[in-house]
Each structure stands twice: as C-alpha cells, then as structure tokens.
Design a protein around this motif. Structure first.
Motif, PDB file in Angstrom:
ATOM      1  N   GLU A 124       0.818  -1.213   0.000  1.00 17.81           N
ATOM      2  CA  GLU A 124       0.000   0.000   0.000  1.00 17.81           C
ATOM      3  C   GLU A 124       0.852   1.263   0.000  1.00 17.81           C
ATOM      4  O   GLU A 124       0.436   2.291  -0.535  1.00 17.81           O
ATOM      5  CB  GLU A 124      -0.965  -0.022   1.191  1.00 17.81           C
ATOM      6  CG  GLU A 124      -1.822  -1.290   1.150  1.00 17.81           C
ATOM      7  CD  GLU A 124      -3.143  -1.155   1.885  1.00 17.81           C
ATOM      8  OE1 GLU A 124      -3.309  -0.202   2.673  1.00 17.81           O
ATOM      9  OE2 GLU A 124      -4.014  -2.037   1.671  1.00 17.81           O
ATOM     10  N   ASN A 125       2.043   1.184   0.577  1.00 14.23           N
ATOM     11  CA  ASN A 125       2.918   2.365   0.541  1.00 14.23           C
ATOM     12  C   ASN A 125       3.343   2.694  -0.878  1.00 14.23           C
ATOM     13  O   ASN A 125       3.330   3.845  -1.297  1.00 14.23           O
ATOM     14  CB  ASN A 125       4.176   2.130   1.387  1.00 14.23           C
ATOM     15  CG  ASN A 125       3.819   2.024   2.862  1.00 14.23           C
ATOM     16  OD1 ASN A 125       2.901   2.689   3.339  1.00 14.23           O
ATOM     17  ND2 ASN A 125       4.539   1.160   3.570  1.00 14.23           N
ATOM     18  N   LYS A 126       3.758   1.662  -1.589  1.00 15.97           N
ATOM     19  CA  LYS A 126       4.247   1.894  -2.963  1.00 15.97           C
ATOM     20  C   LYS A 126       3.109   1.880  -3.973  1.00 15.97           C
ATOM     21  O   LYS A 126       3.323   2.153  -5.147  1.00 15.97           O
ATOM     22  CB  LYS A 126       5.257   0.826  -3.343  1.00 15.97           C
ATOM     23  CG  LYS A 126       6.532   0.858  -2.496  1.00 15.97           C
ATOM     24  CD  LYS A 126       7.520  -0.221  -2.956  1.00 15.97           C
ATOM     25  CE  LYS A 126       8.747  -0.247  -2.062  1.00 15.97           C
ATOM     26  NZ  LYS A 126       9.468  -1.521  -2.161  1.00 15.97           N
ATOM     27  N   ASN A 127       1.903   1.506  -3.509  1.00 22.79           N
ATOM     28  CA  ASN A 127       0.733   1.424  -4.388  1.00 22.79           C
ATOM     29  C   ASN A 127       0.979   0.506  -5.586  1.00 22.79           C
ATOM     30  O   ASN A 127       0.642   0.836  -6.722  1.00 22.79           O
ATOM     31  CB  ASN A 127       0.308   2.826  -4.849  1.00 22.79           C
ATOM     32  CG  ASN A 127      -1.083   2.809  -5.481  1.00 22.79           C
ATOM     33  OD1 ASN A 127      -1.942   2.034  -5.042  1.00 22.79           O
ATOM     34  ND2 ASN A 127      -1.289   3.637  -6.498  1.00 22.79           N
ATOM     35  N   LYS A 128       1.616  -0.616  -5.336  1.00 27.50           N
ATOM     36  CA  LYS A 128       1.805  -1.586  -6.430  1.00 27.50           C
ATOM     37  C   LYS A 128       2.017  -2.986  -5.853  1.00 27.50           C
ATOM     38  O   LYS A 128       2.240  -3.149  -4.648  1.00 27.50           O
ATOM     39  CB  LYS A 128       2.973  -1.180  -7.323  1.00 27.50           C
ATOM     40  CG  LYS A 128       4.319  -1.157  -6.621  1.00 27.50           C
ATOM     41  CD  LYS A 128       5.436  -0.875  -7.629  1.00 27.50           C
ATOM     42  CE  LYS A 128       6.785  -1.102  -6.983  1.00 27.50           C
ATOM     43  NZ  LYS A 128       7.890  -0.999  -7.932  1.00 27.50           N
ATOM     44  N   TYR A 129       1.939  -3.959  -6.758  1.00 29.10           N
ATOM     45  CA  TYR A 129       2.170  -5.334  -6.326  1.00 29.10           C
ATOM     46  C   TYR A 129       3.661  -5.615  -6.193  1.00 29.10           C
ATOM     47  O   TYR A 129       4.475  -5.095  -6.962  1.00 29.10           O
ATOM     48  CB  TYR A 129       1.566  -6.316  -7.335  1.00 29.10           C
ATOM     49  CG  TYR A 129       0.057  -6.386  -7.245  1.00 29.10           C
ATOM     50  CD1 TYR A 129      -0.556  -7.147  -6.251  1.00 29.10           C
ATOM     51  CD2 TYR A 129      -0.745  -5.672  -8.127  1.00 29.10           C
ATOM     52  CE1 TYR A 129      -1.941  -7.200  -6.140  1.00 29.10           C
ATOM     53  CE2 TYR A 129      -2.130  -5.713  -8.025  1.00 29.10           C
ATOM     54  CZ  TYR A 129      -2.721  -6.477  -7.032  1.00 29.10           C
ATOM     55  OH  TYR A 129      -4.082  -6.531  -6.919  1.00 29.10           O
ATOM     56  N   THR A 130       4.020  -6.428  -5.183  1.00 31.92           N
ATOM     57  CA  THR A 130       5.396  -6.902  -5.092  1.00 31.92           C
ATOM     58  C   THR A 130       5.373  -8.423  -5.022  1.00 31.92           C
ATOM     59  O   THR A 130       4.352  -9.027  -4.688  1.00 31.92           O
ATOM     60  CB  THR A 130       6.107  -6.349  -3.834  1.00 31.92           C
ATOM     61  OG1 THR A 130       5.360  -6.764  -2.688  1.00 31.92           O
ATOM     62  CG2 THR A 130       6.186  -4.839  -3.863  1.00 31.92           C
ATOM     63  N   SER A 131       6.506  -9.043  -5.356  1.00 36.22           N
ATOM     64  CA  SER A 131       6.591 -10.504  -5.338  1.00 36.22           C
ATOM     65  C   SER A 131       6.710 -11.009  -3.917  1.00 36.22           C
ATOM     66  O   SER A 131       7.447 -10.443  -3.106  1.00 36.22           O
ATOM     67  CB  SER A 131       7.847 -10.974  -6.083  1.00 36.22           C
ATOM     68  OG  SER A 131       7.764 -10.634  -7.429  1.00 36.22           O
TER      69      SER A 131
ATOM     70  N   ASN B 146       5.459  -7.103 -15.889  1.00 38.04           N
ATOM     71  CA  ASN B 146       4.383  -6.180 -16.170  1.00 38.04           C
ATOM     72  C   ASN B 146       3.440  -6.016 -14.977  1.00 38.04           C
ATOM     73  O   ASN B 146       3.105  -4.899 -14.560  1.00 38.04           O
ATOM     74  CB  ASN B 146       3.641  -6.724 -17.406  1.00 38.04           C
ATOM     75  CG  ASN B 146       2.625  -5.752 -17.924  1.00 38.04           C
ATOM     76  OD1 ASN B 146       1.448  -5.966 -17.696  1.00 38.04           O
ATOM     77  ND2 ASN B 146       3.078  -4.682 -18.570  1.00 38.04           N
ATOM     78  N   ILE B 147       3.020  -7.126 -14.400  1.00 37.84           N
ATOM     79  CA  ILE B 147       2.145  -7.062 -13.224  1.00 37.84           C
ATOM     80  C   ILE B 147       2.840  -6.332 -12.080  1.00 37.84           C
ATOM     81  O   ILE B 147       2.219  -5.604 -11.316  1.00 37.84           O
ATOM     82  CB  ILE B 147       1.719  -8.481 -12.778  1.00 37.84           C
ATOM     83  CG1 ILE B 147       0.847  -9.139 -13.854  1.00 37.84           C
ATOM     84  CG2 ILE B 147       0.989  -8.438 -11.432  1.00 37.84           C
ATOM     85  CD1 ILE B 147       0.493 -10.589 -13.572  1.00 37.84           C
ATOM     86  N   LEU B 148       4.150  -6.495 -11.991  1.00 33.33           N
ATOM     87  CA  LEU B 148       4.916  -5.856 -10.917  1.00 33.33           C
ATOM     88  C   LEU B 148       5.177  -4.380 -11.192  1.00 33.33           C
ATOM     89  O   LEU B 148       5.850  -3.699 -10.401  1.00 33.33           O
ATOM     90  CB  LEU B 148       6.257  -6.573 -10.719  1.00 33.33           C
ATOM     91  CG  LEU B 148       6.162  -7.982 -10.112  1.00 33.33           C
ATOM     92  CD1 LEU B 148       7.477  -8.717 -10.264  1.00 33.33           C
ATOM     93  CD2 LEU B 148       5.766  -7.896  -8.633  1.00 33.33           C
ATOM     94  N   GLY B 149       4.680  -3.888 -12.311  1.00 32.26           N
ATOM     95  CA  GLY B 149       4.874  -2.476 -12.632  1.00 32.26           C
ATOM     96  C   GLY B 149       6.286  -2.149 -13.079  1.00 32.26           C
ATOM     97  O   GLY B 149       6.726  -0.996 -12.974  1.00 32.26           O
ATOM     98  N   ILE B 150       7.030  -3.184 -13.536  1.00 33.54           N
ATOM     99  CA  ILE B 150       8.375  -2.926 -14.059  1.00 33.54           C
ATOM    100  C   ILE B 150       8.228  -2.606 -15.550  1.00 33.54           C
ATOM    101  O   ILE B 150       7.712  -3.428 -16.306  1.00 33.54           O
ATOM    102  CB  ILE B 150       9.280  -4.156 -13.860  1.00 33.54           C
ATOM    103  CG1 ILE B 150       9.415  -4.471 -12.365  1.00 33.54           C
ATOM    104  CG2 ILE B 150      10.643  -3.954 -14.498  1.00 33.54           C
ATOM    105  CD1 ILE B 150      10.184  -5.745 -12.059  1.00 33.54           C
ATOM    106  N   SER B 151       8.677  -1.423 -15.936  1.00 34.53           N
ATOM    107  CA  SER B 151       8.505  -1.018 -17.340  1.00 34.53           C
ATOM    108  C   SER B 151       9.425  -1.849 -18.230  1.00 34.53           C
ATOM    109  O   SER B 151      10.376  -2.478 -17.760  1.00 34.53           O
ATOM    110  CB  SER B 151       8.860   0.457 -17.512  1.00 34.53           C
ATOM    111  OG  SER B 151      10.259   0.618 -17.352  1.00 34.53           O
TER     112      SER B 151
END
Lengths: 593, 593
Positions: free
Chosen positions: B445-452, B507-512
């Motif tokens: 929630e801090n980074k507002n993205k999914y992490t592994s 992609n799901i992890l928000g890595i461009s």
C-alpha cells in the motif's frame, strides 16, 4: 520426466522405452525421415521421427537448433552402415513416439561446438557457450577437483571454516575492493585479498587444521591470467614444520592428478632453493619441461677481451650463457626473432655463437662476436657449458635482474613455443617442483624501503637474535611455492607466532607502531595469548584446473569470468546505480578528481 | 610434533610414550606435584610433573593458563581415587619427561569455558572464545553438515559451480552492498543477494543439477537472526516438478539430521498450503511442536450480540478462537501478561473465557465478555472449538492481518515459552513441514503496487492464458518453504522458463519494459534460446546449523560474525580508509547529505 541421459545410451539398452530431455543439436531430413541429434551434458543421441506417425512427425518438423524437448521412444540398433563412430551412442538411435517441445529457440548467434568464436561473443552469450562440450567438461573437471580435495582433506581431519567477506582494509601490495558502509557512515569494508589473517586467528583459536575453497579479490590492472575475483584452496595447520606441510600437500596434488586426469606425477617433487632457481632459470617459477639451463660465466668473462662482457662482469653485473643443443640449425630469421624478443624484455641485443665444428677454432664458429673473444676464453666458456658441435650458444650480459628476466624468457621461448613444437615433447607432460628459501624482503627503490616477498606474516629462517646482526637482504623465509610447468600453482609459509618477532618484521618493513596497531592490532593482540606454531599454503584453483584441462586462459575454467577491463559482458556489471543508493551510502562520484 | 590428540587418550594407551600439544587449561599444585589440564579441540588430558625431574619441574612451574606447550610423557593409570568422571580421559594421566613451551600467554580476559561472558567481550576476543568446547563443537558440526550435504548431492550428480561475487546491482526488496569500480569510473558492482539469476543461467547452459554453498549479502537493518553476510545452500535442477524437488531435499534434510545429530525426522514431511497455515497458525512459518490451532469463528460471530465481534465479522475482519486445554489454571497475572504481549503486536485487548464447568452455563464460566454473549452463541462456539472443562479460550478480532499476527504470536508464546516449559515437551523435538502454494504477489500500500512474495522469477500455477482473467491477488505460485520449529530453513520454487511469461510477471509488478531491459535484459535474452523447465531451493545454512546445535543466535555458528551494527569487534571493520584509496575510486564521502 527423464529416464536416461542421452550420451549414455548404448546397445545394451536396445528395446527399452526411454524418456529423454535435451536440446536439438542438429536436424537432418533424409529420405522422408527426420533425424535429430539430441544433446545434454553427457553427449548426443540420434532421434528418429518417421512419417508414419503423422502428428508427431509434423511436430518434429517444427524443430530447430537449440529447441528444448522431451521425447518418449524405443532404443533401436542402427543399420550398420549408419553407425556414427564420433559419438559414443553411435550404434543406436531412438524411434520416437512422443514429442514435447518444452521451449523454442530463436536462431543462436553461433553453433554450440564451434571453436572459432570470438571470446567477446562467447562471453556475451555465455549461457550458450557453456552448452559446449569443452566448457561442460572444464567446469565438471573443476568440480571434481574441488570435491576430491575436500574428501582428501576431510580424511586428514581438516575442516572447512568460512571467514568473512566484509573485512577490514589493510592494503599491502594489491589494491582492496572497498564497500561503503551505510550504517557506519564514512567507513568501508574491504573484500579479502586472502583469508590470511583469519586463518591465522583460527589456528590461535585451536582449530588445528583448516581449509577453505574461497573467493579472493584484488583490484589490480588485469593481465591474461588474472581475474578481479579468483578462487583459492586455502589451508593452514598448527604444530607442523615446512617439510610436513610440503609432503602433505604434495600428496594431495599427486592424488588429484591421478584421480581426475589419470596422470602420474613423480612420487617426490624436486625441491630447489630460490637462489638456485634464479641462477639456473632466471625465474622463481621455472618450467622444468624445458631441458635448458642458464650457466653463469661472469667469473670467466671478468677478463674478457670483449669489453661489453668484462665491463658488466666487473661492475656487479652478470654474464650468462644459454646453450641450445642442435640449435645451430636456427635460421638468421629465427635468431633475429629471438633478438627482438629479448629486447622486449630489456636486452640491448643478443650475442650468439653457432658451433659448426668446435675443433676448427674461429673457422668452425659462426657468430658476430667471436672475433672479439680469444681462443683461450672461448675454450674456457665451451668447457664450462660443455658445448658440442651443432649447438648454438646465446649470451646475456647486464644488471642481474635484467639478465635473469630476458634470458629466462628466452629459455622459455625457445623451449616451449618454438623448438619444442618441432619436437612435440610437451604433450601431457607435467613437471612439478617446490621452490623454497625465498628471501624475506626485497628493496623497493621507488618507495625506498623493504617490502615482503611473500607477506609480512611469513616466518624468517633466522631467530630474532640472529636478525639483529644481519642485513634485511640476507634474511631468508620459511616459505615454499609449488610450481608446475612454469605456473605458480601454490605458495605458503610457516607464519610468525611470536608477537615480538611480528613487531620486528613490521619494523624492518618500515611500518610504524601506530600503523601496525591500527591495521594489525588484533593480530598482535592475539599473538599474546599462546599462539601455536603454524603454517599453511594456498593454491590457485583457477590455475590448477587450467593446467589440468590444458586451457589457454583461466577464463576457460570459470563459469562467468570478467574481461580484462573487469567487466561482465553478460550482465553488464559494473553498472550505474540509482541515486538513492548513493544517498543511502553518503557517497558522491567525482569524475574529475 | 604430536602423536595423539589429548581428549582421545584412554586406558588402552597406558604405557605408551606420547607427544602432545595444546594449551594449559588449568594448573594445580598439589602435594609438591604440578598438575596441568592440557586442552586441544578434542578435550583435556591431565599432565603430571613430579619434582624428581628438577629441570622439567622448574620449567613446568612457569606455566600459566593458555600457555601453548608440547610435552613428551608416558600414559599412566591414575590412582582410582583421583579418577575424573567429567572428562573422557579421566582415568589416565601423562607422566611428563620433556616440556617445550611453544608460546607464553598473558592472563586471558576470561576463562575459556566460562558461559557467562558478555557477547561483546567474546566477539572482541573471538580467538579465545573459539577455543571453548561449545564453539569448537558448533563450528565442527557446521562443517560436518556441509560436508555431508556435499556428499549427498555428489551422489545425485549435482555439481558445485561458483558464481560471481562482483555482480550487477538489481535491488529488489533488500539493499545491495555496492563496490565502486576503479577502472570503470562511476560504475558499481554489487555483492549478490543470492545467486538466483546465475543459477538460472546455468540451467539454461545445460548444467542440469547445480549446487553451491555460498555467501550472500543484504544491507539490511539487522535483527537478531540476520547477518550482513550469510551462507546459503543454493540448489537448482532442470526437467523436474515441485514434488520431485521437495522429495529430494526432504531426503537430504532427513539424512543430515540422522547422520550429524542422530535425530530421526519423520519419513514424510507434512505439506500444508500457505492459506491453511495462515488460517491455523496465523503465520506462514508455523511451529508444529505446539499443539494449538487458531479456529476461525467469523461466521458464527456475524450475528454476535457482542458488538465488537459482529462489527468486525461483518466488515471483512476476522474473529478467531485459540483454545488452550487445561489453560483454566492461568492466573490473572499470566492473563495480564498475555494481554500486554498481544497488544505489543497491535491487539486492542485480549478477550478470554475460562471454562470451569461447561454444563453450568454462565455460572461455570469465568470471563470479562461472557455476559455479552448469548448461551446459544456460546454453545455454537464451544461446539466449533470442541471446548472442555478446564480449558481457556482466547479470542482475537480485528483486520485479518492484525489478528493473524497477534494470535499467531500468542499461540507461540503460550506454546513455547511458558506452557511448554512447565511440561518440558520440546527437548530435541523437531517438526519439519512444507508450506506450499504461496500467493505470487502482495499489494504494497505504501508503494501502491504489487510486489513478489518470493521473487519475480517464480513461476505461477496458472498458465499465461489464465493470467489474463484473474486478479493478481488470486495468482498462486509454484513455491515451497521448508519450516522447522517455526524457523524458515529453506525456500524455493519452479522458475519461469518462457520469456513471454517473464515479461508478463514484470508487467504485473509495474516494471517497465525499459527497466526490465536495463536490469534483466540478459535473462530475457537467455530465455529466448530454449531455456529448460527448472526450479530449485536455497537453505539458510546458519539457521539450519543453529537449530541442529540448539544455538540461541546464528552468531553462535559463525566463526567471525558481525554485531547488530554490522561491525566486527575483533578487526574493527568497517573502518576509515586512506585518502588515496578513495581518489583511486573517484568517490567522496558526504557526511551531511
């Protein structure tokens, strides 16, 4: 998923159902049938897809090089006319009735077993290069060497103890790799150049017999056979002397060569002193496969009528002869090549005499200098070096270190690269020896002080009382290097275990008490608590394996080596990092210092 | 210099001449005779110096604790009244006729086997601390574990391949330790957090079965059981599935426990899903020595008359009960202690019911909340959790993650620290299990993205087509952790071997695409060339050995550990370095960023 390795299938498996995995090494379509060479690390087996099974055949027709597949099939005898003698499974083939394409491949940049690929291309695609039979063999041999060493040392009660990688910087000789500390701002760890001090601390801790196969790090300008990180077989023992250590590890090396590559090394390695090695071979890592020796003729030439000889001989210089039996056949071009070669090592020229007929005096000799030498002098020299007809004799004359360097290099060059090739005497020949009794110190004229030849923790041969009355140049150390075929494979020494002696040696090295305390205070402190007599040795694993698999560079026995600019062409390390990382570490880059 | 180890001398050696080496553990003068306990890593033997041999006796009278000596003597039977049953050589003693003092010692700061020394003192004098029988045993056990693992894996065709330490920085989760490059100014190497990508590249290279016992590095804020450098048993295989990997390494762990500490682990480790583990134990590393489980009563409490229960149950919260059989004896003070304990984990309080006589209704219950619950509801709960007389039931109610955290902690606290101590049920008990089917991602929630949850190279259970129609939260991974007694000892997964899938996960992890290319381009490229299906596991060696020797901290099984401030108290690393070193590296320290 797999019931057999591909390279191990034989006629004894005929009729068996097998499940195989591997990579398409080659595909041939012949007479309406598809043949696939399926590869894994054990080798190759031939798969057959016949058109009768349409579904599978169509799948097989999609296969390209480096596809990763799994097949089910039956082991069949090949028709005798299609035996393939180049592979060990060449009398059988697999009639396939199922095919799973596990992964596809785009066209690889080179064929896996092509030996003519530029090294940079190989390193950029290392994962493909490592599929080659050569690299598979090299890395598996490397593994076998380490495992066999572990078993050998285990039997002798050595134990493997891990020492830290984040250590203190105590640069000596080579540069340290530094690691900024985030928690302790402004401070740095260093990667170990070797676990030397930690293994000594382990001896002081009562661990008796230690070993470790461990990475070490030196931030040096790289040469062909250096890597920023390299692997050491690091060993240390308490309550022993030099000879016991040499015997034990000589047996280890003999054992390894025998078990891994089936080579019988001599039961007892020759031992020569450093001085003798320098005298005879011009180097402290002589290649004993070469049956040539330098012979010191300085005394004879002190009265030489050739001024260049007598000047040097009378002024602390050195004059040596290198006799090459049957060398009179060297052409003018060859001699010119050798002359240029020694000049790249600092020689000013290369005098020689070809002996066509020794009895004929000047008449029987061919040489640019012979006219300046009297017949008596020539006879003296020829007697000293035992010259015969058809020999060639080369001469070196200069300051001792320069003569050693270029005449040692010439001996090697003639011995290995050229003369021997004609005679092919080196195949699978291994000549190990111990070089012992190194000097403790050498004088570094740039720094105007003494430096250690091994390291400052090496024990001198002399007692502390004897050291008072002796010049540092004359102090010998209890040290030993293991040399094989001109490569320094290992080196070690008995260490200092008395604090007073350690301080004395620091003192000779010009290390002040403050500096000694700051850098090595923990060692000096530890030596106060009943440190046992101890010593050890470290072997360069990369070099040892290279020599065993006959590799041209240690990069051939390292999975992911760096280039000479210390870069990894595969991952692109080192690389830029994110600003936040540097902020965390409180460091800045200043490109223009 | 030595014919026997001290601790191994027995009555069978009586009459033998021996040469012994070691340290003076203790000296006693008694009846005009000097007795020395001589220690080495095998133990202690008693030396006797009688005044008859004046010269030796006088030398012996100089001996102090931790002097390092060598003696020659004869093994004698002790008089029966002076048998020492506390040492294994206690029936014999050595009558000495020669004594060499190999090194003296100043008075050590502590006695070697004193167990009450502050850890910082022990670490500052680690070379003395390591002389203790406990540390000798710990490090020797550690060695035996690694050697036995090597032999086990060798038999199964695994080979040890070294991967680089100077690698590329790709920070994920933990911080990298960085190393400035001198040759490539402004660039940095990073020490590996694990050899993950290199071992995957080795699978792609056709190496099939790899292992390495290797140091890994994480620059984290240190907790009790973290070290900046730690050791991993790192393994990877091609052409296998999850179950095959688990079976193989389960057998390895069973083998190690049996051979090294003679403990029989269960033949088959239980396997539970991550979800089940969280539900029953509030954690994904449950300690199965504890026979207590959390029971979900959210459904029941949705209609609870206790508003705090129904509010939470109806608003996506979770209500659980923890029944402790025979727990009704807990005192008010104990319950208060547990209440404070769970509050430190974020609970707002701790409701409980003591069941004195279940048949008596309210009368038979003791509880601050019971009056707010209807008899029907109580019966429903008691039935669900199978409550009996003399039980205590604790209740947790909050957001799911909070309830899991504090009720899991309470279960452990009651189970291990207190209740079990009364019953002493944990001695030498080891409860291994596999936790499987972890979620692939968690939302940060801090980074507002999914992490592994494991790492971005873990394979999902779902196919790439299935991933299109499913929320990231619901994707499970082909992963498995090995947990013993609440410690995560190992973890691994099947990896992604298709480029397209790997890109999808990035992609799901928000890595461009740019970031993926910059950091992991070499992996994406390698996946294009027929990468085989593969997977692996890594074990924490420090933790594994700690649990086997029953150590309180991993520092007890590491020769030279760092403190929680990442310092080495022995060598004072990290430390300041010389200006020239920083100039070479083109870096500045900026203390005030």
């Amino acid at each position: 998923m797999r019931t057999f390795y591909n390279g191990l299938i034989r006629t004894s498996h005929i009729g068996k159902n097998v499940s195989l995995c591997g990579w398409v090494n080659r595909r041939r379509d012949h007479g309406g049938v598809i043949f696939i060479d399926l590869r894994d690390h054990t080798g190759i087996v031939q798969l057959v897809f016949s058109p009768e099974n349409k579904f599978i055949f169509q799948k097989a027709s999609q296969l390209r090089n480096e596809y990763c597949i799994n097949v089910l099939g039956i082991v069949n005898l090949r028709p005798i006319e299609s035996y393939n003698k180049e592979i060990e499974s060449g009398e059988v083939e697999i009639l396939c009735h199922e095919l799973n394409i596990l992964n596809v491949s785009i066209t690889p940049p080179f064929n896996i077993d092509d030996n003519n690929i530029l090294e940079n291309t190989r390193l950029s695609y290392r994962y493909l290069d490592l599929r080659s039979s050569k690299m598979q063999k090299n890395l598996r041999t490397r593994y076998q060497v380490t495992m066999e060493i572990r078993k050998f040392l285990d039997k002798l009660n050595f134990i493997d103890i891990e020492t830290p990688f984040l250590t203190k910087s105590t640069p000596e000789g080579a540069r340290d790799y530094l690691i900024p500390s985030r928690i302790n701002i402004g401070n740095f760890y260093a990667l170990p150049q070797s676990p030397q001090l930690f293994k000594q601390l382990l001896m002081i801790s009562g661990f008796d017999r230690y070993y470790q196969i461990v990475k070490c790090f030196r931030d040096e300008d790289l040469r062909a056979d250096r890597q920023p990180e390299f692997t050491q077989i690091d060993c240390e023992m308490s309550f022993i002397n030099e000879e016991e250590i040499r015997n034990l590890f000589e047996n280890m090396i003999i054992h390894i060569f025998k078990t891994i590559i089936n080579v019988n090394l001599p039961n007892k390695f020759p031992t020569i002193t450093w001085k003798e090695s320098i005298d005879k071979y011009g180097t402290d890592k002589p290649d004993l496969r070469i049956n040539l020796e330098l012979i010191n003729i300085t005394e004879i030439t002190k009265t030489s009528s050739l001024k260049i000889f007598s000047d040097i001989a009378l002024n602390n210089g050195k004059v040596v002869a290198l006799k090459v039996p049957q060398g009179a056949i060297f052409s003018r071009k060859e001699i010119e090549f050798y002359t240029n070669y020694v000049m790249s090592y600092g020689a000013k020229g290369l005098a020689y005499i070809k002996i066509n007929d020794i009895k004929k005096g000047y008449e029987g000799l061919q040489s640019p200098i012979v006219k300046n030498l009297s017949i008596e002098e020539l006879n003296q020299i020829f007697t000293k070096i035992d010259a015969k007809n058809n020999d060639i004799v080369f001469f070196g004359a200069d300051k001792e270190s320069i003569v050693n360097s270029y005449m040692g290099a010439l001996r090697l060059k003639i011995g290995i690269s050229d003369f021997s090739k004609r005679n092919n005497i080196f195949k699978d020949q291994f000549c190990p020896l111990w070089v012992i009794d190194f000097p403790m110190f050498e004088f570094d004229e740039n720094k105007n002080k003494y430096t250690s030849i091994h390291h400052p923790f090496t024990s001198p041969k002399q007692s502390i009382d004897e050291l008072r009355d002796i010049k540092p140049d004359s102090i010998l150390s209890k040290s030993y290097d293991l040399v094989i075929n001109g490569w320094e494979i290992g080196g070690g020494s008995i260490r200092i275990h008395h604090e007073e002696m350690q301080r004395k040696i620091f003192n000779i090295l010009g290390i002040s008490n403050e500096e000694a305390h700051y850098k090595f205070g923990f060692l000096l402190e530890a030596l106060k608590y009943g440190a046992p007599p101890h010593g050890g040795i470290a072997f360069g694993l990369d070099r040892l394996v290279s020599i065993m698999v006959n590799a041209e560079s240690i990069r051939e026995v390292i999975a992911f080596p760096k280039t000479q600019r210390a870069q990894c062409l595969l991952t692109q390390a080192p690389s830029e990092v994110e600003k936040e990382q540097l902020i965390d570490l409180h460091i800045n880059i200043s490109k223009n210092i």
